[in-house]
Design an enzyme around this catalytic site. Structure first.
Site, PDB file in Angstrom:
ATOM      1  N   SER A  38       3.058  -3.073   7.803  1.00 53.25           N
ATOM      2  CA  SER A  38       3.849  -4.550   7.681  1.00 53.25           C
ATOM      3  C   SER A  38       2.854  -5.476   8.119  1.00 53.25           C
ATOM      4  CB  SER A  38       4.755  -4.528   8.812  1.00 53.25           C
ATOM      5  OG  SER A  38       5.141  -5.767   8.823  1.00 53.25           O
ATOM      6  N   ASP A  45      11.659  -4.136  -0.957  1.00 57.81           N
ATOM      7  CA  ASP A  45      11.476  -4.755   0.329  1.00 57.81           C
ATOM      8  C   ASP A  45      11.270  -6.311   0.714  1.00 57.81           C
ATOM      9  OD1 ASP A  45       9.735  -5.340   3.450  1.00 57.81           O
ATOM     10  OD2 ASP A  45       8.738  -3.547   3.273  1.00 57.81           O
TER      11      ASP A  45
END
Length: 667
Positions: free
Chosen positions: A443, A495
């Site tokens: 991330s 995602d």
């Protein structure tokens, strides 16, 4: 939509948002009215006592007040159910009904106060009657408090400035006056958002970096919907419509054609090797999160395994490792990576705005010095994420437009300075000079690791980076192309983060505007159907939109319904389109996409789910996909499970080809 205008100001609620609150209030009011009526009819003969006449009057007047409120709320609900999001015409009487409802609020407060005062004087009546009236007074004050809290929630601090101006109102102004007005509104909106963010992040502290992050984040939020007249429920309805539209279009498409030629042996071997490398290095990226992720992944045994490290003082083993603020983290890192104390060079959990935790370890299995940067875990990290402007990187490369996400590049620069200025990398390579440098992160940590790889490329030409679920809005096009030779980005399913950038958010806003403008159903039906669809699925062909899926192209000119959603003229250019501040940015390196084959659980990872790996182009992530897994596919524990499953299946030779399902798809 548009925002309701009452008392000369705009509120963060629309005239079609009162269906569900109204039904809930009706249910409570009717139940309350029936209870009071039953109490009065059953025990009225017991009110012939000292103070009983006052209580009898209180109950009778309260019954009348409740009846009037029930009638007013019923009318509000009926009117709120009319029309569509872009057609508020059938609800034009809503303002008058709300004024009438608010007019009943004052006698409610007065009567509740009188009831409390009478009870405080000590009424000598039957205890059952007194208890019933006490309950009535308490319920009255609970509803009054709930009404006040609701008013505070839907209060728009900018409502007094935006209410007098509509799209038509702005068009009547000349260009200079319109520009001055918009500039003033934007300044006020930025100030309001900055105050909100400071209140939300009051525990973060305040230094130069934090103040810059507050300002940057406030400007992003104030700009995003500055050119629309949307309320939060409009956005929720638009997102659920987009999800259904997305599934509808996918179902209409022809089944994906499988390539007729088998991928070359080199390509397939490279893909399998990178999947195995990702599975291995994901352990380091997960370890960088410390004990919170470890406990989350091991809720029953995790605390027992690392509890000793939390309680005892630092041992000599810990003193071998440089770093700060280790606390319980080091035990979880050892458990996650399987390494020993002596394999770690530095572990830091220092966390501030633009300053990320990281660890440096010797990976003897892969003969690598691994630097793992932690992803988002705190409000400081969120502020780093939201500092979305671009800044130029001084990399000493013959590459044009070396631009990157400002917040993440600042965080990468902090880690770079720690690694080089503090001699951490020099210490690692003095122990293992033949090892190669590998940077990993998940991330936010993935974005920082990718930029760190660019910064260290000249000093360590063999550097390799594995970025797990990195943000899309990270690098300029030229840096994206340059990074393909040494950065691998891994993306799982739908995602949202690898699809998240300022440009994609602007595209999402435009899609929300279009799908709302085309919708031919009232908002409450959209939300009801959307909740059912998200929870239990359904037929996406039952799509309440007038345009076919093939016509849902990019917006060039606003539709007639869309113009009512815009606070500015259609020719107005959103500040998010500013090429100097928010240029198009791309994900780092080659993108390895893990796609789910078929459908499994709607919300979370299913152990029986099958995944295939393939190399993908960045353009496949140029649009945000809406769905239940857009968030769960980003979770590091889910990504670890999928990678473990894929590698274990490959190692056990239970290949997908033996089941007739292609494992590799090359594009």
């Amino acid at each position: 939509m548009p925002g309701l205008v009452l008392f000369g100001r705009r509120w963060a609620i629309a005239s079609d948002d009162l269906v569900f609150p109204g039904f809930f209030e009706l249910f409570l009011r009717v139940l309350w009215w029936v209870g009071i009526l039953a109490l009065y009819l059953t025990h009225r003969e017991k009110l012939d006592c000292a103070g009983g006449a006052l209580l009898r009057s209180y109950l009778v007047v309260l019954l009348v007040l409740l009846a009037l409120v029930i009638c007013a709320v019923s009318a509000i609900v009926c009117v709120s159910m009319k029309g569509t999001i872009c057609n508020p015409g059938p609800r034009k009487s809503m303002a008058k009904l709300l004024y009438a409802r608010l007019a009943l609020f004052l006698p409610e407060v007065v009567w509740a106060s009188l009831g409390a005062a009478w009870l405080a004087d000590g009424v000598e009546c039957d205890r059952t009657v007194v208890n019933g009236i006490i309950a009535t007074v308490v319920v009255s004050w609970i509803i009054i408090a709930s009404t006040v809290i609701t008013i505070i929630i839907v209060f728009d601090p900018l409502g007094g400035k935006t209410a007098p101006y509509s799209s038509a109102g702005l068009s009547l102004l000349d260009s200079h006056d319109s520009s001055q007005l918009l500039k003033g509104l934007k300044t006020a909106a930025t100030s309001v958002w900055e105050t909100r963010i400071k209140l939300l992040c009051c525990c973060v502290g305040e230094d130069d970096h934090t103040r810059v992050a507050f300002s940057s984040t406030a400007e992003l939020f104030s700009t995003y919907f500055s050119d629309t007249d949307l309320v939060p429920s409009d956005i929720a309805a638009g997102l659920t419509l987009l999800h259904q539209q997305q599934d509808n279009i996918r179902n209409k498409q022809e089944p994906e054609e499988v390539i007729t030629h088998s991928p070359g042996a080199t390509q397939e071997a490279d893909l399998d090797a990178e999947v195995e490398n990702c599975q291995h290095y994901m352990q380091f990226a997960a370890a960088a999160y410390g004990w919170p992720l470890y406990i989350y992944r091991n809720p029953f045994t995790g605390l027992c395994k690392i509890g000793g490290d939390c309680c005892r003082h630092r041992t000599t083993d810990y003193d071998m490792v440089g770093g700060d603020q280790l606390s319980c983290h080091f035990g979880s890192i050892l458990q996650t990576t399987g390494l020993q104390h002596r394999d770690f060079i530095h572990v830091s959990f220092h966390d501030k705005v633009y300053e990320l935790p990281f660890l440096v370890a010797l990976d003897h299995r892969k003969e690598a010095v691994v630097v793992a940067v932690r992803g988002t875990m705190s409000l400081q990290d969120v502020l780093t994420d939201l500092s979305a402007e671009s800044e130029t990187l001084d990399l000493g490369l013959e590459v044009q437009d070396c631009l990157a996400h400002k917040g993440i590049s600042q965080a990468a620069r902090y880690v770079y300075q720690r690694l080089t200025n503090d001699g951490i990398l020099s210490q690692a390579f003095s122990i293992a000079p033949e090892y190669r440098l590998v940077l990993v992160g998940h991330s936010l940590g993935a974005g920082a690791a990718a930029l760190l790889a660019l910064m260290l490329r000249n000093a360590y030409p063999q550097v390799k980076c594995y970025a797990f679920s990195p943000p899309r809005g990270l690098l300029s096009k030229s840096l994206y192309e340059y990074s393909k030779s040494f950065i691998v980005s891994l993306v799982l399913g739908k995602d949202v983060i690898p699809r998240l950038s300022v440009a994609n958010l602007e595209d999402l806003k435009r899609r929300i505007l279009r799908v709302i403008a085309c919708c031919n159903k009232p908002k409450y039906k959209i939300l009801l159907h959307g909740c059912w669809y998200e929870l239990f699925g359904g037929d996406p062909n039952n799509f309440p939109v007038e345009l076919d899926g093939d016509d849902q192209g990019d917006l060039t000119q606003p539709l007639l319904g869309e113009q009512s959603l815009l606070t500015h003229s259609p020719a107005y250019s959103s500040p998010l389109h500013s090429p100097s501040k928010y240029p198009p940015l791309y994900p780092p390196g080659r993108i390895l996409h893990l796609e789910e084959v078929g459908q499994s659980g709607r919300f979370c990872y299913c152990p029986t789910a099958q995944y295939r790996a393939r190399w993908s182009h960045e353009s496949e992530f140029g649009r945000i996909l809406i769905g239940p897994k857009m968030l769960t596919d980003h979770m590091p524990d889910i990504l670890m499970r999928v990678l473990d499953r894929m590698v274990s299946d490959k190692a056990a030779c239970v290949s997908c080809q033996a089941q007739g399902i292609p494992n590799v798809h090359v594009v």
